[in-house]
Design a protein around this motif. Structure first.
Motif, PDB file in Angstrom:
ATOM      1  N   UNK A 135       0.833  -1.217   0.000  1.00 64.68           N
ATOM      2  CA  UNK A 135       0.000   0.000   0.000  1.00 64.68           C
ATOM      3  C   UNK A 135       0.863   1.261   0.000  1.00 64.68           C
ATOM      4  N   UNK A 136       1.883   1.291  -0.814  1.00 56.64           N
ATOM      5  CA  UNK A 136       2.788   2.441  -0.812  1.00 56.64           C
ATOM      6  C   UNK A 136       2.687   3.242  -2.100  1.00 56.64           C
ATOM      7  N   UNK A 137       1.772   2.856  -2.986  1.00 60.19           N
ATOM      8  CA  UNK A 137       1.511   3.656  -4.184  1.00 60.19           C
ATOM      9  C   UNK A 137       0.201   4.386  -3.957  1.00 60.19           C
ATOM     10  N   UNK A 138       0.217   5.684  -4.189  1.00 60.22           N
ATOM     11  CA  UNK A 138      -1.013   6.471  -4.035  1.00 60.22           C
ATOM     12  C   UNK A 138      -1.104   7.405  -5.232  1.00 60.22           C
ATOM     13  N   UNK A 198       5.045   7.460  -4.483  1.00 56.96           N
ATOM     14  CA  UNK A 198       5.720   6.166  -4.313  1.00 56.96           C
ATOM     15  C   UNK A 198       6.668   6.283  -3.135  1.00 56.96           C
ATOM     16  N   UNK A 199       6.510   5.387  -2.170  1.00 55.50           N
ATOM     17  CA  UNK A 199       7.348   5.437  -0.974  1.00 55.50           C
ATOM     18  C   UNK A 199       8.431   4.365  -1.083  1.00 55.50           C
ATOM     19  N   UNK A 200       9.561   4.791  -1.560  1.00 56.00           N
ATOM     20  CA  UNK A 200      10.654   3.839  -1.790  1.00 56.00           C
ATOM     21  C   UNK A 200      11.107   3.157  -0.505  1.00 56.00           C
ATOM     22  N   UNK A 201      11.076   3.881   0.609  1.00 55.27           N
ATOM     23  CA  UNK A 201      11.567   3.314   1.862  1.00 55.27           C
ATOM     24  C   UNK A 201      10.785   2.105   2.328  1.00 55.27           C
ATOM     25  N   UNK A 202       9.544   1.939   1.855  1.00 51.97           N
ATOM     26  CA  UNK A 202       8.725   0.803   2.274  1.00 51.97           C
ATOM     27  C   UNK A 202       8.543  -0.214   1.153  1.00 51.97           C
ATOM     28  N   UNK A 203       9.150   0.043   0.013  1.00 53.05           N
ATOM     29  CA  UNK A 203       8.964  -0.865  -1.135  1.00 53.05           C
ATOM     30  C   UNK A 203       9.825  -2.106  -0.966  1.00 53.05           C
ATOM     31  N   UNK A 204       9.213  -3.277  -1.172  1.00 53.97           N
ATOM     32  CA  UNK A 204       9.988  -4.515  -1.092  1.00 53.97           C
ATOM     33  C   UNK A 204      10.403  -4.993  -2.475  1.00 53.97           C
ATOM     34  N   UNK A 205      10.165  -4.161  -3.478  1.00 56.88           N
ATOM     35  CA  UNK A 205      10.656  -4.398  -4.834  1.00 56.88           C
ATOM     36  C   UNK A 205      10.215  -5.750  -5.387  1.00 56.88           C
ATOM     37  N   UNK A 206       8.958  -6.065  -5.129  1.00 57.07           N
ATOM     38  CA  UNK A 206       8.419  -7.340  -5.596  1.00 57.07           C
ATOM     39  C   UNK A 206       8.076  -7.290  -7.075  1.00 57.07           C
ATOM     40  N   UNK A 207       7.821  -6.100  -7.612  1.00 58.05           N
ATOM     41  CA  UNK A 207       7.507  -5.978  -9.029  1.00 58.05           C
ATOM     42  C   UNK A 207       6.060  -6.262  -9.378  1.00 58.05           C
ATOM     43  N   UNK A 208       5.195  -6.467  -8.386  1.00 56.86           N
ATOM     44  CA  UNK A 208       3.792  -6.777  -8.688  1.00 56.86           C
ATOM     45  C   UNK A 208       3.084  -5.601  -9.353  1.00 56.86           C
ATOM     46  N   UNK A 209       3.483  -4.380  -8.988  1.00 55.04           N
ATOM     47  CA  UNK A 209       2.850  -3.216  -9.608  1.00 55.04           C
ATOM     48  C   UNK A 209       3.197  -3.158 -11.097  1.00 55.04           C
ATOM     49  N   UNK A 210       4.431  -3.497 -11.428  1.00 56.47           N
ATOM     50  CA  UNK A 210       4.851  -3.486 -12.835  1.00 56.47           C
ATOM     51  C   UNK A 210       4.088  -4.557 -13.619  1.00 56.47           C
ATOM     52  N   UNK A 211       3.935  -5.723 -13.010  1.00 59.22           N
ATOM     53  CA  UNK A 211       3.195  -6.799 -13.685  1.00 59.22           C
ATOM     54  C   UNK A 211       1.739  -6.432 -13.877  1.00 59.22           C
ATOM     55  N   UNK A 212       1.189  -5.664 -12.934  1.00 57.96           N
ATOM     56  CA  UNK A 212      -0.242  -5.339 -13.009  1.00 57.96           C
ATOM     57  C   UNK A 212      -0.538  -4.237 -14.015  1.00 57.96           C
ATOM     58  N   UNK A 213       0.460  -3.450 -14.369  1.00 64.39           N
ATOM     59  CA  UNK A 213       0.209  -2.295 -15.249  1.00 64.39           C
ATOM     60  C   UNK A 213      -0.147  -2.764 -16.663  1.00 64.39           C
ATOM     61  N   UNK A 214      -1.350  -2.450 -17.140  1.00 64.47           N
ATOM     62  CA  UNK A 214      -1.750  -2.907 -18.479  1.00 64.47           C
ATOM     63  C   UNK A 214      -1.187  -2.036 -19.596  1.00 64.47           C
ATOM     64  N   UNK A 215      -0.537  -0.927 -19.245  1.00 66.79           N
ATOM     65  CA  UNK A 215      -0.047  -0.002 -20.269  1.00 66.79           C
ATOM     66  C   UNK A 215       1.475   0.058 -20.324  1.00 66.79           C
ATOM     67  N   UNK A 216       2.131  -0.834 -19.626  1.00 64.52           N
ATOM     68  CA  UNK A 216       3.597  -0.883 -19.655  1.00 64.52           C
ATOM     69  C   UNK A 216       4.184   0.490 -19.313  1.00 64.52           C
ATOM     70  N   UNK A 217       3.594   1.125 -18.315  1.00 66.32           N
ATOM     71  CA  UNK A 217       3.973   2.503 -18.001  1.00 66.32           C
ATOM     72  C   UNK A 217       5.049   2.609 -16.933  1.00 66.32           C
ATOM     73  N   UNK A 218       5.281   1.548 -16.195  1.00 63.62           N
ATOM     74  CA  UNK A 218       6.297   1.599 -15.132  1.00 63.62           C
ATOM     75  C   UNK A 218       7.220   0.398 -15.261  1.00 63.62           C
TER      76      UNK A 218
END
Ligand code: SF4
Ligand code: SF4
Length: 207
Positions: A98-101, A119-139
């Motif tokens: 819950x670190x993307x708003x 985006x709160x980098x300090x709490x990101x565990x760099x799992x990459x799930x947000x990148x996988x979920x993006x349907x527009x290849x934006x991140x």
């Protein structure tokens, strides 16, 4: 019939002869003196001594980062340098931390405007799930691994302020001379507004 004394003497004699035979065998075999484990250990030690160092003198030397390495989330611009985010919020919903708003406003003509991509980098565990979920290849997951900061406020980013927002901010912090005054932490929406005044936002309007 064998007496008890004779029986004890016979067993003791046999036991003495067995111990002498074992001692003779040990004296005749060098492997038995040290054990094969010591020789194996010496062989491994010698091999590692002759192989040379496998580490590098960081930060003077840096290893090549594997293509699939994952560090901070960053925008993935199109050919014109504009971001491709449509504000669909799929990444925000996918993030387990819950670190993307993302703040999105809809205009009267139903066009969307992304006010903030926090985006709160300090709490990101760099799992990459947000990148996988993006349907527009934006991140994408960046390859910049020198992300440590002494001020936690510097680990908050608005990725939409500029397509490469995170990079200049990180570089500025890294290049700041030791002991130099740090900029005061600014809340993400205010920072976005300040940046927008300096430079018009690219590609923020989506129909
Ligand atoms: S990499 Fe994982 S933890 Fe980090 S913002 Fe994306 S989904 Fe969240
Ligand atoms: S980064 Fe991708 S998933 Fe996230 S809001 Fe933008 S378009 Fe949607």
């Amino acid at each position: 019939m064998e007496g008890l004394a004779a029986r004890v003497d016979r067993v003791g004699h046999a036991d003495r002869r067995r111990r002498e035979a074992v001692a003779d065998g040990v004296r005749g075999c060098p492997m038995s003196w040290f054990g094969s484990g010591i020789l194996t250990g010496l062989r491994i030690t010698m091999r590692n001594m002759l192989r040379g160092p496998i580490t590098v003198q960081y930060p003077h030397e840096k290893l090549e980062i594997p293509e699939r390495a994952r560090w901070a989330v960053e925008m993935k611009p199109d050919e014109d340098g504009n971001h491709k985010c449509t504000g669909c919020l799929a990444c925000e919903k996918a993030c387990p931390d819950f670190i993307i708003k993302i703040d999105v406003t809809t205009a009267e003509d139903r066009s969307k405007h992304i006010d903030r991509w926090h985006y709160e980098l300090g709490a990101c565990m760099m799992c990459g799930l947000c990148v996988e979920a993006c349907p527009f290849d934006a991140i994408r997951m960046g390859h910049d691994y020198e992300l440590a900061r002494t001020d936690v406020a510097e680990l908050q980013y608005d990725l939409l302020t500029d397509v490469a927002a995170a990079q200049p901010k990180r570089k500025a912090a890294a290049e700041r001379p030791a002991g130099a005054e740090r900029p005061a932490p600014v809340a993400a929406p205010e920072a976005a507004a300040a940046e927008a005044e300096v430079e018009p936002q690219k590609g923020g309007e989506q129909s």
